[in-house]
Design a protein around this motif. Sequence first.
Motif, short mmCIF file in Angstrom:
data_model
loop_
_atom_site.label_atom_id
_atom_site.label_comp_id
_atom_site.label_asym_id
_atom_site.label_seq_id
_atom_site.Cartn_x
_atom_site.Cartn_y
_atom_site.Cartn_z
N ASP A 58 0.83 -1.20 0.00
CA ASP A 58 0.00 0.00 0.00
C ASP A 58 0.87 1.26 0.00
OD1 ASP A 58 -2.35 -1.43 0.02
OD2 ASP A 58 -2.61 -1.32 2.20
N THR A 61 2.53 1.76 -3.37
CA THR A 61 1.56 2.20 -4.39
C THR A 61 1.29 3.69 -4.25
OG1 THR A 61 0.49 0.02 -4.51
CG2 THR A 61 -0.80 1.92 -5.25
N VAL A 62 1.08 4.14 -3.01
CA VAL A 62 0.82 5.56 -2.77
C VAL A 62 2.01 6.39 -3.23
CG1 VAL A 62 0.43 7.32 -1.01
CG2 VAL A 62 -0.77 5.13 -0.86
N LYS A 64 4.27 5.65 -5.46
CA LYS A 64 4.33 5.63 -6.92
C LYS A 64 3.31 6.57 -7.54
CE LYS A 64 3.94 2.49 -10.88
NZ LYS A 64 3.70 1.08 -11.30
N ASN A 65 2.13 6.66 -6.91
CA ASN A 65 1.05 7.49 -7.46
C ASN A 65 1.28 8.98 -7.22
OD1 ASN A 65 -0.37 5.25 -8.36
ND2 ASN A 65 -1.69 5.14 -6.56
N VAL A 66 1.82 9.33 -6.04
CA VAL A 66 1.82 10.73 -5.63
C VAL A 66 3.18 11.42 -5.78
CG1 VAL A 66 1.29 12.34 -3.75
CG2 VAL A 66 -0.04 10.23 -4.00
N ALA A 143 -1.59 16.27 -8.69
CA ALA A 143 -1.97 15.42 -7.57
C ALA A 143 -3.49 15.30 -7.48
CB ALA A 143 -1.41 15.98 -6.27
N VAL A 215 -0.44 12.76 2.63
CA VAL A 215 -1.21 11.91 1.73
C VAL A 215 -1.81 10.73 2.48
CG1 VAL A 215 -1.11 10.61 -0.44
CG2 VAL A 215 0.46 12.52 -0.07
N ASP A 218 -5.29 6.35 0.06
CA ASP A 218 -6.01 6.36 -1.22
C ASP A 218 -5.29 7.25 -2.23
OD1 ASP A 218 -8.12 4.66 -0.46
OD2 ASP A 218 -9.09 6.31 0.60
N SER A 219 -4.04 7.61 -1.92
CA SER A 219 -3.21 8.45 -2.81
C SER A 219 -3.79 9.84 -2.99
CB SER A 219 -3.02 7.78 -4.18
OG SER A 219 -2.39 6.52 -4.05
N GLU A 220 -4.46 10.35 -1.96
CA GLU A 220 -5.05 11.69 -2.00
C GLU A 220 -4.28 12.62 -1.07
OE1 GLU A 220 -9.77 10.49 -2.64
OE2 GLU A 220 -8.94 10.70 -0.61
#
Length: 358
Positions: A58, A61-62, A64-66, A143, A215, A218-220
């Motif tokens: 998790d 992933t976050v 990598k996304n953000v 973002a 963050v 949920d990558s927010e």
Amino acid sequence: MDASHSRSRARRLLPHLTAGVCAAVLVSGCSDPASGSPEAEPSKPASASGTAGDLQNDYQTVIKNVLPSVVQIDATGSLGSGVVYDSKGHIVTNAHVVGNEKAFKVTVATGEKVQRASLVSTYPDQDLAVIKLDSVPDGLKPAKFGDSEKVEVGQIVLAMGSPLGLSSSVTQGIVSAVGRTVSESRAGGGTGATIANMVQTSAAINPGNSGGALVNLDSEVIGIPTLAAVDPELGDSAAPGIGFAIPVSMVRTVADQIIKSGRVTDSGRAALNITGRTVVDENYQPAGVALVSVPKGGAAEKAGLRVGDIVTGIDGTPVTTITSLSEALASDKPGQKVTVTYLRDGAEKTAEVELGEI
């Protein structure tokens, strides 16, 4: 010159908030997700799995996304962080990161080519600013911004930025508290802003993290890391596990107005519409805010306050300094009515004031 002085002007929290050090550390210590047992799994958010391996996935992933949306901002004599706000190249950061500069070098946290950027506008009252890339590179990734209403104590969070100039740095912790009102110092280039509804986190926030991203899993982005508490008993060194981030709701409000109009047109911040100064008592202790000017048509003038009055309370909350006055009004809204306690010629009086706007 050591790194902590040659880089970001990360802000410090006023000493009166350091009393929460023990509580914050205890919350952080109890929230280690890797130590969770299978029985505790139903209470965890859906994105937080019950095993250390799944939780690690998790996190990765976050990141990598953000992380590609988090940038390093190089202003003259300081480094800070920022978050890509939209596909047009707007970047949101702290006002104290940009200072009085108009032009910047920006590096995406993953180490890509340095870009040039220019100031759009700064709003020191909320310690927020927007800059814009002079040329938008291919693949720029804005973002994803979350919802302040869904931020809860105990949520796992990651702080991303460039602490001490170390780009692509990530720390982890939890949301330790919400709804904090915090006042910044003006020392070292600080704005002196009083900011309401801040998110308190145990994720490490160090010089250079300012303006970066807090963050969720949920990558927010749920906040902009802005300052860390200091402990005067430790020589004003950072108090472990107590950092603060500006909530995403305020970030959006300010950034959207700056992008649309080039400035903040509706602060949403309540004010007495006065100029004041802190006064002391016979023991040289802060004792109130003396009104130096009371502009005609402002909230205070309409309520009958005048130059020379000394404000000592707002709705029963003591007011002893300019900072405490700002803190007492921080959660109020323009148009709201409050009871102001004040001294006039040594006699205590009260007045109902319909608050104006900063």
